[in-house]
Write a protein that holds these residues in place. Structure first.
Motif, PDB file in Angstrom:
ATOM      1  N   GLY A 232      36.380  38.478  27.126  1.00 31.18           N
ATOM      2  CA  GLY A 232      35.347  37.506  26.948  1.00 31.18           C
ATOM      3  C   GLY A 232      35.928  36.098  27.479  1.00 31.18           C
ATOM      4  N   GLY A 233      37.237  36.320  27.661  1.00 29.12           N
ATOM      5  CA  GLY A 233      37.969  34.763  28.093  1.00 29.12           C
ATOM      6  C   GLY A 233      37.942  34.812  29.547  1.00 29.12           C
ATOM      7  N   SER A 234      38.870  33.785  30.236  1.00 27.31           N
ATOM      8  CA  SER A 234      38.672  33.330  31.548  1.00 27.31           C
ATOM      9  C   SER A 234      40.193  33.022  31.763  1.00 27.31           C
ATOM     10  CB  SER A 234      37.928  32.114  31.642  1.00 27.31           C
ATOM     11  OG  SER A 234      36.635  32.332  31.391  1.00 27.31           O
ATOM     12  N   LEU A 235      40.416  33.420  33.243  1.00 30.86           N
ATOM     13  CA  LEU A 235      41.395  33.130  33.930  1.00 30.86           C
ATOM     14  C   LEU A 235      41.333  32.763  35.349  1.00 30.86           C
ATOM     15  CD1 LEU A 235      44.016  36.276  33.255  1.00 30.86           C
ATOM     16  CD2 LEU A 235      44.173  33.778  32.351  1.00 30.86           C
ATOM     17  N   ARG A 236      42.113  31.903  35.860  1.00 29.96           N
ATOM     18  CA  ARG A 236      42.002  31.528  37.152  1.00 29.96           C
ATOM     19  C   ARG A 236      43.123  31.722  37.959  1.00 29.96           C
ATOM     20  NH1 ARG A 236      40.486  25.546  40.110  1.00 29.96           N
ATOM     21  NH2 ARG A 236      39.166  26.499  41.898  1.00 29.96           N
ATOM     22  N   LEU A 237      43.108  32.756  39.029  1.00 30.75           N
ATOM     23  CA  LEU A 237      44.109  32.974  39.878  1.00 30.75           C
ATOM     24  C   LEU A 237      44.253  32.164  41.122  1.00 30.75           C
ATOM     25  CD1 LEU A 237      43.912  37.089  39.652  1.00 30.75           C
ATOM     26  CD2 LEU A 237      44.944  35.503  38.155  1.00 30.75           C
TER      27      LEU A 237
ATOM     28  N   GLN B   7      38.235  32.623  40.084  1.00 28.80           N
ATOM     29  CA  GLN B   7      37.879  32.376  38.750  1.00 28.80           C
ATOM     30  C   GLN B   7      37.200  33.589  38.399  1.00 28.80           C
ATOM     31  OE1 GLN B   7      38.223  29.409  37.096  1.00 28.80           O
ATOM     32  NE2 GLN B   7      37.669  30.520  35.436  1.00 28.80           N
ATOM     33  N   MET B   8      37.960  33.967  37.061  1.00 23.25           N
ATOM     34  CA  MET B   8      37.446  35.154  36.488  1.00 23.25           C
ATOM     35  C   MET B   8      36.985  34.992  35.161  1.00 23.25           C
ATOM     36  SD  MET B   8      40.475  37.690  37.560  1.00 23.25           S
ATOM     37  CE  MET B   8      41.833  37.045  36.431  1.00 23.25           C
ATOM     38  N   ASN B   9      35.672  34.925  34.793  1.00 22.38           N
ATOM     39  CA  ASN B   9      34.769  34.725  33.427  1.00 22.38           C
ATOM     40  C   ASN B   9      34.477  35.981  32.843  1.00 22.38           C
ATOM     41  OD1 ASN B   9      35.392  31.976  33.973  1.00 22.38           O
ATOM     42  ND2 ASN B   9      33.669  31.764  35.009  1.00 22.38           N
ATOM     43  N   SER B  10      34.216  35.983  31.706  1.00 23.87           N
ATOM     44  CA  SER B  10      33.657  37.041  30.832  1.00 23.87           C
ATOM     45  C   SER B  10      34.502  38.196  31.021  1.00 23.87           C
ATOM     46  CB  SER B  10      32.196  37.112  31.092  1.00 23.87           C
ATOM     47  OG  SER B  10      31.415  36.114  30.715  1.00 23.87           O
TER      48      SER B  10
ATOM     49  N   PHE C 134      32.981  36.722  38.672  1.00 21.04           N
ATOM     50  CA  PHE C 134      34.026  36.234  39.171  1.00 21.04           C
ATOM     51  C   PHE C 134      33.308  35.407  40.261  1.00 21.04           C
ATOM     52  CE2 PHE C 134      37.240  39.776  38.409  1.00 21.04           C
ATOM     53  CZ  PHE C 134      36.996  39.653  37.200  1.00 21.04           C
ATOM     54  N   THR C 135      34.338  34.243  40.778  1.00 23.43           N
ATOM     55  CA  THR C 135      33.909  33.582  41.715  1.00 23.43           C
ATOM     56  C   THR C 135      35.170  33.154  42.685  1.00 23.43           C
ATOM     57  OG1 THR C 135      32.319  32.090  40.464  1.00 23.43           O
ATOM     58  CG2 THR C 135      33.123  31.196  42.665  1.00 23.43           C
ATOM     59  N   ILE C 136      35.212  33.606  43.906  1.00 21.84           N
ATOM     60  CA  ILE C 136      36.113  33.311  45.029  1.00 21.84           C
ATOM     61  C   ILE C 136      36.020  31.994  45.663  1.00 21.84           C
ATOM     62  CG2 ILE C 136      35.004  34.648  46.772  1.00 21.84           C
ATOM     63  CD1 ILE C 136      37.784  35.771  47.582  1.00 21.84           C
ATOM     64  N   SER C 137      36.870  31.242  45.955  1.00 19.84           N
ATOM     65  CA  SER C 137      36.806  30.207  47.000  1.00 19.84           C
ATOM     66  C   SER C 137      38.125  30.176  47.441  1.00 19.84           C
ATOM     67  CB  SER C 137      36.538  29.085  46.018  1.00 19.84           C
ATOM     68  OG  SER C 137      37.568  28.532  45.025  1.00 19.84           O
TER      69      SER C 137
ATOM     70  N   GLY D 265      41.042  37.585  50.785  1.00 23.42           N
ATOM     71  CA  GLY D 265      40.272  38.344  49.523  1.00 23.42           C
ATOM     72  C   GLY D 265      41.262  38.701  48.477  1.00 23.42           C
ATOM     73  N   TRP D 266      40.549  39.170  47.539  1.00 27.16           N
ATOM     74  CA  TRP D 266      41.109  39.347  46.358  1.00 27.16           C
ATOM     75  C   TRP D 266      41.164  40.803  46.086  1.00 27.16           C
ATOM     76  CZ3 TRP D 266      44.781  36.833  43.530  1.00 27.16           C
ATOM     77  CH2 TRP D 266      44.651  35.467  43.560  1.00 27.16           C
TER      78      TRP D 266
END
Length: 110
Positions: free
Chosen positions: A15-20, A81-84, A67-70, A35-36
């Protein structure tokens, strides 16, 4: 050659988040697709998300909506950005921008 340095991985609870982050040693402006990807032990490397120079994005079904790539061309950096986060997201995450990054470990566990 361009080199990619990934950071932001670590241990996080479900349930946590990380940003790579994926920092390139040179400009990423001319790179059409970045890409990831991720690889869990005993499994094939799989696409997580891609982004084009024009901003088009595509996500694997397993991460869509979470997830959201930017990309920040001015900072020569790619983000994820990785959520949930779920335990099944546990893997080594790799950045690709013409070359592969070294990977960063993401572990989702309570």
């Amino acid at each position: 050659q361009v080199q990619l340095v990934e950071s932001g991985g670590g241990l996080v609870q479900p349930g946590g988040s990380l940003r790579l982050s994926c920092a390139a040693s040179g400009s990423i402006f001319s790179i059409n697709v970045m890409g990831w990807y991720r690889q869990a032990p005993g499994k094939q490397r799989e696409k997580v998300a891609i982004i084009t120079r024009g901003g088009f994005t595509n996500y694997a079904d397993a991460v869509k909506g979470r997830f959201t790539i930017s990309r920040d061309n001015a900072k020569n950096t790619l983000y994820l950005q990785m959520n949930s986060l779920k335990p099944e997201d546990t893997a080594v995450y790799y950045c690709y921008a013409g070359v592969w990054g070294q990977g960063t470990q993401v572990t989702v566990s309570s």
